[in-house]
Structure formats: C-alpha cells, structure tokens
Design an enzyme around this catalytic site. Structure first.
Site: not given
Ligand code: GAL
Length: 414
Positions: A20, A114, A158-159
C-alpha cells in the site's frame, strides 16, 4: 476523554503495509491483478507513496510524533521473487527499516503477510495449494533468521477473515462479478488454471482458503518460533463491533461464529491477537440495521462511531483470552476534522476496557499515510499524514498532532 495514563511501556504506533505504500511491488500477485483486463482494482498501485525509497522519512515521521512503535509489512514477493530464490538485498532493505526503528526507539511490529504474496505463489493457487503452508513457513524462517531477534512482535497473517466478513456487507453484485472476472483474467494472462489472491476471492472458495491460511499461520508461527523462541507471534483479525438491537441476537451471533470463530479459536494458542476495527454494526433478528438518515458516515458507508474499538477489543478478549494488540483502527474520510474528533474518544474507550481487566499491549493507528486502498485505489483516505500524489511530499494533518499529544501524555487528557 481519557483522564488517566496508560500503563508504562504501552505501545503507541501507526501502521502501514508494504504494497500500500512502497510502490512497484512488481513481483506480487496484486500488482499482476491490478494490470489484467478486466480488473476490480480502480487504480494501479504504481509508485504508491514511494516508501520503498522514502521509508526513512516515514520512520522519522513516526518517531517525530512521539510514537514508540511502527507496524509495517515485509513483502514476500520482494524477498522471494522466484520460488526458492531469496533476495539478500531485499532482506537487507527490511533489516534496515527494523534497525532504524530501534535506533529511534520504535518497536518494529512486523507483518509477514499483509494480503499480498508473490506472483509465483498465486500461480500455484495461493492458499489453496496444499504446499502453501510449507512455502510460507520457509519464507517466515528466512525473515526471522535475518532480523527476528530485533523485532518486537510478529504478525503472521493480516486479516485472513476479511473476505468472509465482506460476505456480510452489501457490496453491489457487480463487485462480485468483477472479482470473478479479475481472477479469470489472471488465469488467462498467467496461463494457469487457478490464479488465486488472498483478498480477491470467490465466495465458494472462502472456506478452503481459510483452511490453507490457518495451516499457514500454524506453520509460519512454528518456523518463527524455531528461530526466535521468545518473539511474540500472533495474527491480526478484522473485527467489527457487532451489536444487537432488540432482543433477538441470532443474526449477530451467527455472524460472529462465521466471521471470527475459527480465528479466535486459533488465537487462543498465540502470544497475542491483533484486533483491526473500523466500525460498529447493529443487527436485529432480520439482519443489519442501517444507520438513521443524517447520522455521519465514514467514506465506506458505515456510521462514524468511536466506541466501536472498545466493543471489538472486549469481545475478542472474551473469546480468545490472550493479550490484545490493536494492530489497526482508524477512520476513512476526506475530512480530517472528523478524525480529530474520532481518535480521542476511541482511545479513551480503549483505556476503559483495560480498566475492566483486558490486557492491551498497544494501539497502532491505521494509517500513518494516505495510501493505496486496495480495490478502491487512491480514492479513500485513512492517513494522519497526507501524501502528494505527484511529489510524494508528506504533510501531517491536524489529526497527527491530536494523536501525538495523546501519545506524549501516554493517553492522559492532554
Ligand atoms: C484493513 C487492511 C488494511 C487497510 C485497512 C483500511 O482491512 O488490513 O490494509 O486497507 O483495512 O481499509
């Protein structure tokens, strides 16, 4: 407002993720999926925030706000651009970030995965590949070997529950269709039968993916622990504050089992669990209760509610029983004055939950920078620091000063 300080050693940080912010993560699955036709990604990530080159400025920025932690991710696609080939320079790059964080008094909180994975991994079917957990573990071991002795906390995944959670949200049907078309375009361009990513998923594959990721977490954690037995390892989970309106909790309870059950069970075996919260959603016996007209909404369409963090943390601790790290929490909006009003009461609420006896290790605000917000591209803003899209100049917003004042007072009313 919070009136008494947080415990000594509480970790105050900000979070980013490699894809990101870094830019040009060209060997990753997500870069590939951004460039196929059609694609569900509104923008290509391109140079992102150019943090691959400007990471030192970002770390300095975090330190200048008085933070004592920085959460970032290592990009697997850079470290292992080809299957089994590890890039020493890229490992050195991340090692440099870790060391600089420590020099500045920031505990490095490192996410090993991530969402983004190498292109070669996606070509093999991503987490649907029976070898995926072992492949992930091999990468985790290499990273841990290089600088695991100098990081504060390791977040494996991540998630892993985000795609399940999205099935509970009212996405327009064309999004689902576009996701399927994106994966099909990836298959064609890559010349494989099943190109798979972990945040663009077919609903019918979510469960099988979860199995692969659960095994991946276990294997990754074991590999990290082999090298660094004392390093705290956990995973981060997307958790809404799911509330009940009226006396029928059946829908809310079903959502909790579906979205978090597996992961909170898994977290019971870990050193800590990462909570990532952005909203509170009420449910009655029929489903989600939409906000009343006129209620201020964030740019994702849910009500702005600073009390959601406390609710999510309380719930996760009730279920998982291990210490909590708030690995993400923030507000998506153009108007930073809303963020200014949002951060203090959210942190005050977190302090109240700690007073109830819930062990919370730290709070990482999402995000340090306005960045590439996945399928929404650059249209959504979560940062406490704005980034000029052509010069990459970083400009702290008023919310950065508000957060910094709370941090410098260690949470006390400043
Ligand atoms: C999380 C994700 C972050 C960021 C954030 C804001 O789901 O881990 O990468 O995108 O949401 O939407």
């Amino acid at each position: 407002m919070t009136v008494h300080p947080f415990p000594d050693g509480f970790l105050w940080g900000a979070a980013t993720a490699g894809h990101q912010v870094e830019g040009n993560n060209t060997n990753s699955d997500t870069w590939f999926a951004e460039h196929v036709e059609p694609t569900v990604f509104m923008d290509v990530s391109g140079d992102a925030c150019d943090s691959y080159n400007r990471w030192e400025e970002d770390v300095d920025l975090a330190a200048s706000l008085g933070l004592n932690a920085y959460r970032f991710s290592v990009e697997w696609a850079r470290v292992e651009p080809e299957e089994g080939l590890f890039d020493d320079d890229e490992l050195g790059h991340y090692e440099g970030i870790v060391d600089r964080c420590r020099e500045l008094g920031l505990s490095p909180i490192v996410t090993f995965n991530h969402f983004t994975a190498p292109h070669w991994f996606a070509m093999r079917g991503g987490w649907l590949d029976p070898d995926a957990p072992a492949l992930f573990a091999r990468y985790c071991r290499v990273v841990a070997d290089r600088f695991g002795d100098r990081i504060g906390f390791a977040v494996t995944l991540n998630e892993p529950n985000i795609t399940r959670m999205l099935t509970w949200m009212d996405l327009p049907p064309f999004v689902r269709e576009l996701e399927a078309a994106t994966l099909e375009a990836c298959n064609v361009h890559a010349g494989v039968p099943r190109y798979r990513l972990s945040n663009v998923m077919l609903p019918e594959e979510i469960e099988e993916f979860a199995e692969g990721m659960e095994a991946g977490h276990r294997a990754g954690k074991a590999a990290i622990k082999e090298v660094c037995p004392d390093l705290p390892v956990g995973l981060s989970i997307a958790v809404m504050d799911d509330r009940v309106v009226g006396d029928d909790s059946s829908v809310r309870d079903r959502k909790r089992v579906e979205c978090y059950g597996r992961w909170l069970g898994l977290a019971r075996e870990d050193d800590f669990v990462g909570v990532q919260n952005y909203e509170a959603i009420p449910y009655d016996g029929a489903g989600e209760v939409k906000p009343d007209p006129g209620v201020p909404l964030n740019s994702m369409g849910s009500a702005i509610d600073p009390t959601s963090l406390a609710g999510a943390v309380r719930y996760v601790h009730d279920e998982a029983g291990v210490p909590i790290m708030v690995t993400e929490h923030g507000l998506c909006h153009e108007d930073d004055s809303l963020r200014v009003g949002f951060i203090p009461p959210a942190i005050a609420g977190l302090r109240e939950v700690m007073d109830e006896g819930v062990p919370v290790i730290g709070y990482m605000h999402w995000s340090l920078l306005d960045n590439f917000e996945w399928i929404f591209g650059y249209s959504k803003h979560y940062g406490i620091v704005a980034v000029d899209r052509s010069t990459f100049e970083r400009t702290p917003k008023p919310s950065a000063a508000v957060y910094s004042a709370i941090v410098r007072a260690n949470g006390a009313e400043g």
